[in-house]
Design a protein around this motif. Sequence first.
Motif, PDB file in Angstrom:
ATOM      1  N   UNK A 268       0.808  -1.224   0.000  1.00 17.55           N
ATOM      2  CA  UNK A 268       0.000   0.000   0.000  1.00 17.55           C
ATOM      3  C   UNK A 268       0.844   1.279   0.000  1.00 17.55           C
ATOM      4  N   UNK A 269       2.142   1.165  -0.278  1.00 17.93           N
ATOM      5  CA  UNK A 269       2.993   2.368  -0.278  1.00 17.93           C
ATOM      6  C   UNK A 269       2.494   3.419  -1.269  1.00 17.93           C
ATOM      7  N   UNK A 270       1.979   2.990  -2.421  1.00 18.23           N
ATOM      8  CA  UNK A 270       1.500   3.947  -3.431  1.00 18.23           C
ATOM      9  C   UNK A 270       0.102   4.470  -3.114  1.00 18.23           C
ATOM     10  N   UNK A 271      -0.588   3.853  -2.193  1.00 15.55           N
ATOM     11  CA  UNK A 271      -1.950   4.275  -1.869  1.00 15.55           C
ATOM     12  C   UNK A 271      -1.955   5.725  -1.393  1.00 15.55           C
ATOM     13  N   UNK A 272      -2.748   6.557  -2.063  1.00 13.76           N
ATOM     14  CA  UNK A 272      -2.795   7.975  -1.711  1.00 13.76           C
ATOM     15  C   UNK A 272      -1.828   8.847  -2.475  1.00 13.76           C
ATOM     16  N   UNK A 273      -1.042   8.234  -3.381  1.00 11.47           N
ATOM     17  CA  UNK A 273      -0.133   9.020  -4.223  1.00 11.47           C
ATOM     18  C   UNK A 273      -0.939   9.985  -5.094  1.00 11.47           C
ATOM     19  N   UNK A 274      -0.526  11.255  -5.200  1.00 12.65           N
ATOM     20  CA  UNK A 274      -1.273  12.210  -6.025  1.00 12.65           C
ATOM     21  C   UNK A 274      -1.058  11.972  -7.513  1.00 12.65           C
ATOM     22  N   UNK A 275      -2.157  11.951  -8.253  1.00 13.06           N
ATOM     23  CA  UNK A 275      -2.104  11.775  -9.703  1.00 13.06           C
ATOM     24  C   UNK A 275      -2.848  12.905 -10.389  1.00 13.06           C
ATOM     25  N   UNK A 276      -2.421  13.204 -11.615  1.00 15.15           N
ATOM     26  CA  UNK A 276      -3.305  13.930 -12.533  1.00 15.15           C
ATOM     27  C   UNK A 276      -3.665  12.961 -13.649  1.00 15.15           C
ATOM     28  N   UNK A 277      -4.932  12.976 -14.031  1.00 16.54           N
ATOM     29  CA  UNK A 277      -5.367  12.174 -15.175  1.00 16.54           C
ATOM     30  C   UNK A 277      -5.723  13.129 -16.309  1.00 16.54           C
ATOM     31  N   UNK A 278      -5.137  12.864 -17.464  1.00 18.55           N
ATOM     32  CA  UNK A 278      -5.349  13.703 -18.643  1.00 18.55           C
ATOM     33  C   UNK A 278      -6.079  12.861 -19.683  1.00 18.55           C
ATOM     34  N   UNK A 279      -7.235  13.327 -20.102  1.00 17.11           N
ATOM     35  CA  UNK A 279      -8.086  12.571 -21.017  1.00 17.11           C
ATOM     36  C   UNK A 279      -8.177  13.327 -22.340  1.00 17.11           C
ATOM     37  N   UNK A 280      -7.805  12.675 -23.439  1.00 22.57           N
ATOM     38  CA  UNK A 280      -7.878  13.326 -24.743  1.00 22.57           C
ATOM     39  C   UNK A 280      -9.248  13.111 -25.375  1.00 22.57           C
ATOM     40  N   UNK A 281      -9.534  13.908 -26.384  1.00 25.55           N
ATOM     41  CA  UNK A 281     -10.648  13.604 -27.282  1.00 25.55           C
ATOM     42  C   UNK A 281     -10.169  12.511 -28.250  1.00 25.55           C
ATOM     43  N   UNK A 282     -11.079  11.830 -28.951  1.00 23.90           N
ATOM     44  CA  UNK A 282     -10.654  10.758 -29.878  1.00 23.90           C
ATOM     45  C   UNK A 282     -10.075  11.327 -31.176  1.00 23.90           C
ATOM     46  N   UNK A 283      -9.002  12.091 -31.058  1.00 13.22           N
ATOM     47  CA  UNK A 283      -8.426  12.810 -32.197  1.00 13.22           C
ATOM     48  C   UNK A 283      -7.216  12.119 -32.813  1.00 13.22           C
ATOM     49  N   UNK A 284      -6.703  11.084 -32.169  1.00  8.97           N
ATOM     50  CA  UNK A 284      -5.471  10.438 -32.615  1.00  8.97           C
ATOM     51  C   UNK A 284      -5.826   9.381 -33.658  1.00  8.97           C
ATOM     52  N   UNK A 285      -5.028   9.298 -34.724  1.00 11.13           N
ATOM     53  CA  UNK A 285      -5.396   8.456 -35.862  1.00 11.13           C
ATOM     54  C   UNK A 285      -4.427   7.311 -36.151  1.00 11.13           C
ATOM     55  N   UNK A 286      -3.393   7.142 -35.350  1.00 14.83           N
ATOM     56  CA  UNK A 286      -2.471   6.028 -35.587  1.00 14.83           C
ATOM     57  C   UNK A 286      -1.681   5.738 -34.320  1.00 14.83           C
ATOM     58  N   UNK A 287      -1.109   4.540 -34.265  1.00 18.86           N
ATOM     59  CA  UNK A 287      -0.264   4.170 -33.132  1.00 18.86           C
ATOM     60  C   UNK A 287       0.949   5.086 -33.041  1.00 18.86           C
ATOM     61  N   UNK A 288       1.486   5.469 -34.200  1.00 14.18           N
ATOM     62  CA  UNK A 288       2.641   6.365 -34.213  1.00 14.18           C
ATOM     63  C   UNK A 288       2.281   7.715 -33.605  1.00 14.18           C
ATOM     64  N   UNK A 289       1.118   8.260 -33.986  1.00 15.40           N
ATOM     65  CA  UNK A 289       0.669   9.527 -33.415  1.00 15.40           C
ATOM     66  C   UNK A 289       0.467   9.424 -31.908  1.00 15.40           C
ATOM     67  N   UNK A 290      -0.077   8.296 -31.461  1.00 12.02           N
ATOM     68  CA  UNK A 290      -0.297   8.099 -30.022  1.00 12.02           C
ATOM     69  C   UNK A 290       1.037   8.126 -29.281  1.00 12.02           C
TER      70      UNK A 290
END
Length: 477
Positions: free
Chosen positions: A143-165
Amino acid sequence: MKKLETIIGLEIHAQVNTKTKMFCRCDNDAFSKAPNTLVCPICMGFPGMLPALNEKVVEKSIVAALALNCEIQKTTKFDRKNYFYPDLPKGYQISQFHNPLAVNGFIEIETDDTTREIRINRLHMEDDAGKLVHEGGFTYCDYNRSGTPLIEIVTEPDIRSAKEAKIFAETLQKILKFTDTSDADMYKGMMRFDASVSMRPLGDTNLYPRTEIKNLNSFRALELAILYEERRQKGLWNSGEHQAHMTTVSWDDALGKTIFMRNKEGASDYRYFPEPDIPPLNLDDHTIEESKKKVPELPLARKKRYRDIYKLNNFDSELLSSTKSLGDYFEKVVEGTGDLKKTLSFLLTILLKLLKDDNNKKIDLSPVSAKELVALINEVNTGKISGNTAKEILPEIYKTGKKVSVIIEEKGLKQINTIEDLKPICKDIVDNNKQIIEDYKNGKDKALGALVGKVMGITKGQANPKLVNDILKNIIK
């Protein structure tokens, strides 16, 4: 066979690099620490414990959101995301669903010399779960990581290839590092990706059921997992059907394929409701304006500036803008010497190799400061030492930490710059190398280089090569 296009959206979790966790005073650096040693009743979710929001997490998250061109929401609040998993001690995650910190942003990415924008739907703060360790037929909870601060960044479905991702993820990692929001070290689990992949006929504007690939922890895994899922879904479309339901899968790196986990959950499955122990945050204009001042020049802008101002090629400008500290170091040396060519030669060819050989040490931990590299290059430009001598001195500075002037004095490396000192040596070389002199007189210009080399050998590289050239020519005439 239908012509299809790939639709990709990413969710990126990045650990905020504060000293303490999100809602308690436990150490935020869990990497390589003994299991369950960085925990307290708050991050373990004991009954009656009240979380206290880490102000630094909010400050850093705002700066990151502004760097991603997001709109900061004046009122933002936390919600409980309810689900059961053995490494989630509270039985819920404190996240932001209804009123995230920031919305409507974008990132510019550069692909094949073209630039385009990938939209950001939202950036929100949340705390992390713990970690499950599977070993010897047993599963252990750390449980060492429990409570670790995160930011979650969510994109729109704008990416068109694995390379772009992959390019998007690499660009985002640099931005988070430049803004000092996250160390984003994937080896240490500080940055990971969920990729949502679906297909549709080219020209169709509908979004079809997607597959979410969970917990990808490297750029390579991200690219390979998307490529595999793309091939799998194309096969379905070309057989006359498409994926019927949203699914969640994991990526098996050894097998090189995605593995079905479950049907994708919706927001209702998590039973979000407002976190009762943390009041809403009300952000004023002054706070947001002060945060804007903390947003540095970002990697792509710096890369373009290096190409425009210094006329660097794409490789060098990409390398020098890869981290803020390396770019800052480079600019200090150029400013101090006024010599772009020698700065690039000593920094990229010698110093970066020394750092790589020293366990990939970062430039900000280099034993050779920018000030000392400036001093070394200036010694060459003023004629006190030769360029070759400087290349021998630089590793010595790195190894010993001594100043350039001290090493020159100790080793007697000062360049010989007087005709009186060099003329007798040059005369002796000419007198004892008749054949080379004849070759030179017969038009073999390279023969003069052989004579210069002999002088440099006798003087142990301390002779001024330009002056030696001139003296030899005069003696031969």
